[in-house]
Design a protein around this motif. Structure first.
Motif, mmCIF file in Angstrom:
data_model
loop_
_atom_site.group_PDB
_atom_site.id
_atom_site.type_symbol
_atom_site.label_atom_id
_atom_site.label_comp_id
_atom_site.label_asym_id
_atom_site.label_seq_id
_atom_site.Cartn_x
_atom_site.Cartn_y
_atom_site.Cartn_z
ATOM 1 N N ALA A 111 0.824 -1.210 0.000
ATOM 2 C CA ALA A 111 0.000 0.000 0.000
ATOM 3 C C ALA A 111 0.861 1.264 0.000
ATOM 4 O O ALA A 111 0.527 2.257 -0.643
ATOM 5 N N ASN A 112 1.976 1.201 0.722
ATOM 6 C CA ASN A 112 2.812 2.406 0.782
ATOM 7 C C ASN A 112 3.715 2.557 -0.439
ATOM 8 O O ASN A 112 4.544 3.456 -0.499
ATOM 9 N N CYS A 113 3.542 1.673 -1.409
ATOM 10 C CA CYS A 113 4.247 1.843 -2.682
ATOM 11 C C CYS A 113 3.393 2.644 -3.667
ATOM 12 O O CYS A 113 3.808 2.894 -4.791
ATOM 13 N N CYS A 114 2.170 2.975 -3.240
ATOM 14 C CA CYS A 114 1.283 3.733 -4.111
ATOM 15 C C CYS A 114 1.443 5.220 -3.821
ATOM 16 O O CYS A 114 1.436 5.636 -2.660
ATOM 17 N N VAL A 115 1.597 5.981 -4.846
ATOM 18 C CA VAL A 115 1.839 7.414 -4.689
ATOM 19 C C VAL A 115 0.835 8.212 -5.507
ATOM 20 O O VAL A 115 0.607 7.901 -6.686
ATOM 21 N N HIS A 116 0.235 9.196 -4.897
ATOM 22 C CA HIS A 116 -0.599 10.116 -5.660
ATOM 23 C C HIS A 116 0.248 11.326 -6.020
ATOM 24 O O HIS A 116 0.599 12.121 -5.154
ATOM 25 N N VAL A 117 0.602 11.452 -7.273
ATOM 26 C CA VAL A 117 1.337 12.627 -7.738
ATOM 27 C C VAL A 117 0.295 13.644 -8.192
ATOM 28 O O VAL A 117 -0.287 13.509 -9.264
ATOM 29 N N ASP A 118 0.026 14.592 -7.341
ATOM 30 C CA ASP A 118 -1.055 15.536 -7.625
ATOM 31 C C ASP A 118 -0.517 16.806 -8.275
ATOM 32 O O ASP A 118 0.682 17.061 -8.301
ATOM 33 N N PHE A 119 -1.424 17.566 -8.827
ATOM 34 C CA PHE A 119 -1.020 18.828 -9.458
ATOM 35 C C PHE A 119 -2.168 19.810 -9.379
ATOM 36 O O PHE A 119 -3.338 19.424 -9.233
ATOM 37 N N GLY A 120 -1.827 21.096 -9.445
ATOM 38 C CA GLY A 120 -2.837 22.139 -9.350
ATOM 39 C C GLY A 120 -3.721 22.152 -10.577
ATOM 40 O O GLY A 120 -3.354 21.629 -11.620
ATOM 41 N N LEU A 121 -4.878 22.739 -10.449
ATOM 42 C CA LEU A 121 -5.797 22.673 -11.581
ATOM 43 C C LEU A 121 -5.623 23.852 -12.531
ATOM 44 O O LEU A 121 -4.974 24.843 -12.235
ATOM 45 N N MET A 122 -6.186 23.649 -13.695
ATOM 46 C CA MET A 122 -6.126 24.646 -14.746
ATOM 47 C C MET A 122 -7.411 25.468 -14.697
ATOM 48 O O MET A 122 -8.503 24.904 -14.649
ATOM 49 N N LYS A 123 -7.256 26.769 -14.689
ATOM 50 C CA LYS A 123 -8.440 27.624 -14.650
ATOM 51 C C LYS A 123 -8.357 28.664 -15.757
ATOM 52 O O LYS A 123 -7.301 28.953 -16.279
ATOM 53 N N PHE A 124 -9.512 29.242 -16.064
ATOM 54 C CA PHE A 124 -9.522 30.398 -16.951
ATOM 55 C C PHE A 124 -9.348 31.639 -16.099
ATOM 56 O O PHE A 124 -9.565 31.611 -14.894
ATOM 57 N N LYS A 125 -8.969 32.708 -16.737
ATOM 58 C CA LYS A 125 -8.816 33.964 -16.024
ATOM 59 C C LYS A 125 -10.090 34.328 -15.263
ATOM 60 O O LYS A 125 -10.053 34.793 -14.140
ATOM 61 N N ASP A 126 -11.227 34.100 -15.936
ATOM 62 C CA ASP A 126 -12.483 34.551 -15.340
ATOM 63 C C ASP A 126 -13.366 33.386 -14.907
ATOM 64 O O ASP A 126 -14.571 33.421 -15.046
ATOM 65 N N GLY A 127 -12.767 32.329 -14.397
ATOM 66 C CA GLY A 127 -13.597 31.263 -13.869
ATOM 67 C C GLY A 127 -13.064 29.887 -14.181
ATOM 68 O O GLY A 127 -12.009 29.736 -14.774
#
Length: 565
Positions: A354-370
């Motif tokens: 179980a500890n060999c599993c890694v969540h490589v996360d990243f920030g999300l993509m947004k538009f300037k206005d939403g």
RNA sequence: GCGCCAGUAGCUCAGUUGGAUAGAGCAUCGGAUUUCUAAUCCGGCGGUCGAGGGUUCAAGUCCUUCCUGGCGCGCCA
């Protein structure tokens, strides 16, 4: 470079009461090369020796004597600074690169180990849009980085091809699908059907029941449902493949959620047998209260399973099939909690992997206005972005290098490369605000800058036109700009290691920018091709090794290295 | 309300296991090419590292409180 650090450690260990490893860890590279090539800080010794770090540095530097390849030892403030023989530094670095070529940077750290990289994983029947870019590119880069370190890599595209929405699509297809029968179905048509379903369902709630009905049929293997669903999947995969080809991304397996449909019941049974489940509000859950997390839902009150269940089934299957040593999920940070829950359940099931599993996360993509949203139709299609980038590069080529041959192909490499580099350049964890102008701005620290630098080096080598040799007078490579560049080149292997350790492709981008900046400084200050045959030979070696490092680095990012542009 | 992530120059960002003077690019102003591709290079301008408190010889980096923004928090994925 390890070679010099080893020498420095062996000098220091005679005079310092610290384990070799401890000394090695303390050694750092001074901020200014004028101070030295390596430095040993004396702060930590001042406690035990009860002297000021400056005094210790002075005493130490007097106590040890230079031995090749260490050229000079000097105390500056609280540091003992070491200067290495530039000739040896150059020789070791440049010879290594010119021997290893395309393999420079490859290590055997992962030999015999398997890594699964689960990335991209879009939902079928929807277009790939710019917010799908990050998982695909980060995952692809990590795949290449781990491969370079000797791991056997398995890239899996965990398609979102299961769920009630396919019941909805089947209903819409059967009711209104004939409208598009005159041409081959596309993802756009599927998207339209999806939108139409939701419009109609507002007027006629009975449609939702019909959709559930059809999804149940699909789950139980009804032939008609399965055929239609397979058709949707074929259409989607065909379109996805086109984009993956443009991006140069390859998967070893396209295995969607549907694949695990037959396994989830056994998985649920296994979890139950562990005695970690309970029924709450008619749903089957794993209580994670002791771990300060909300419960993990395995089965809804209508007896159907959820994506966490399918993820657990998939993890079990993959362990059995690939016997991985590490499994990396490249998925947005909005799913952080989900992965923490699901990893915890694996742990509670008693799986030591179980500890060999890694969540490589990243920030999300947004538009300037939403936010971006498929529901509101507020997306920029990935294909549009890529096509636009290539078009824009084509114009620039037309302007700057109109006689270039093979413009189409090069514009493609540079345009796509620009998008890749721009996306990978910032640290994973940051959110990215999408802005057409910014995404298509190719000046400064960008992909085209790196590729252009590479192309210029190729140009010099073409002009030189003779066989190269690593048998040169390394003493000729002595100017500041030259030495800085060579030191940069020597850092490539450790940068790859670090990028792998932190799952951070941006480190490769930053490194390449560094190398190119150093190269361009050298390029501006010194001529490579001259009447001085010996000097030319030496600089040609530097040019060729730099070209090689840039090329290898670009490959890690999934980018091409055109020889002209 | 609770949890996670982010906050560094006008803008976009480096600065990972605490260390020497906080660095790049864009923008702006000025400069470099009889030259191997100027998609380049050099210089100027630009900073209370979100705010306060703490630990340490040393904090952008560690601890703590707060502020701002984003994301998540039982039957979607």
């Amino acid at each position: 470079m390890d070679h010099f650090i080893k020498n420095i450690v062996s000098l220091l260990k005679e005079k310092i009461d610290l384990p070799e490893d401890g000394i090695k860890r303390l050694i750092e590279i001074p901020p200014d090369p004028k101070m030295g090539d390596y430095a040993f800080p004396c702060y930590s010794l001042s406690k035990t020796l009860k002297k000021s770090p400056n005094v210790i540095a002075t005493e130490l530097s007097n106590a040890i004597h230079t031995v090749r390849p260490i050229a000079e030892i000097k105390a500056i403030g609280p540091y003992v600074n070491f200067f290495v023989e530039k000739e040896t530094l150059s020789e070791i670095t440049l010879k290594t690169i010119s021997e290893e070529r395309d393999n420079y940077g490859i290590r055997s750290a992962g030999k015999g180990k398997t890594v699964i990289v689960d990335f991209s994983s879009p939902n079928i029947a929807k277009h790939l849009a710019v917010h799908h870019l990050r998982s695909a590119l980060i995952g692809n880069a990590i795949y290449h980085i781990y491969k370079t370190l000797g791991y056997r890599c398995v890239g899996i595209n965990h398609l979102g091809d299961w769920g009630t929405q396919f019941g909805q699509l089947i209903v819409a297809y059967k009711k209104w699908g004939g409208e598009n029968a005159h041409h081959a179905y596309t993802v756009t048509d599927l998207n339209d059907l999806y939108v139409k379903f939701h419009q109609e369902a507002e007027k006629d709630p009975g449609l939702e029941d019909e959709a559930r009905e059809w999804f149940k049929k699909l789950e139980s293997g009804d032939a008609e449902a399965k055929n239609i669903w397979q058709h949707f999947k074929d259409i989607s995969l065909k379109e996805f493949q086109k984009i993956y080809d443009m991006l140069g991304i390859h998967f070893d397996a396209f295995v969607g959620e549907s694949f695990y449909n037959t396994m989830v019941q056994d998985t649920v049974t296994r979890i139950k047998e562990k005695g970690i489940t309970k029924v709450s509000e008619q749903a089957l859950i794993v209580d994670l209260e002791p771990y300060h997390m909300p419960p993990c839902l395995l089965r809804k009150k209508d007896d159907t399973t959820l994506y966490a269940t399918r993820d657990i089934a998939a993890a079990e299957y993959r362990k059995k099939t690939y016997d991985f040593d590490k499994m990396i999920y490249v998925v947005g940070s909005e799913q952080k909690l989900h992965f923490n829950q699901f990893f915890k359940v694996l742990e509670l099931m008693g799986y030591n992997w179980a500890n060999c599993c890694v969540h490589v996360d990243f920030g999300l993509m947004k538009f300037k206005d939403g936010k971006m949203s498929t529901r509101k139709g507020k997306v920029v299609l990935l294909e549009d972005l890529l096509v636009e980038a290539v078009e824009r590069i084509k114009e620039i080529i037309e302007e700057k290098n109109p006689s270039l041959e093979n413009k189409e192909a090069i514009a493609r490499d540079v345009g796509i490369g620009a998008v890749i580099f721009a996306d990978l350049c910032t640290k994973r964890s940051k959110d990215v605000v999408f802005d057409w102008d910014e995404a298509l701005n190719f000046e400064g620290e960008t992909g085209p800058y790196v590729q252009y630098t590479h192309a210029r080096l190729c140009s010099i080598l073409r002009k030189f036109g003779k066989p190269m040799t690593a048998d040169i007078n390394f003493g000729l490579l002595k100017e500041d700009e030259t030495v800085i560049l060579i030191k940069n080149l020597g850092q490539f292997p450790s940068v790859i290691m670090k990028a792998a350790e932190f799952y951070e492709p941006s480190l490769i981008c930053n490194y390449l920018i560094d190398v190119c900046a150093s190269l361009n400084r050298f390029y501006n200050a010194h001529r490579v091709l001259s009447d001085d045959a010996e000097l030319t030979k030496a600089r040609i070696l530097l040019v060729n090794t730099t070209r090689q490092v840039i090329k290898n680095g670009l490959r890690l990012l999934g980018m091409q290295a055109p020889e002209r542009m």
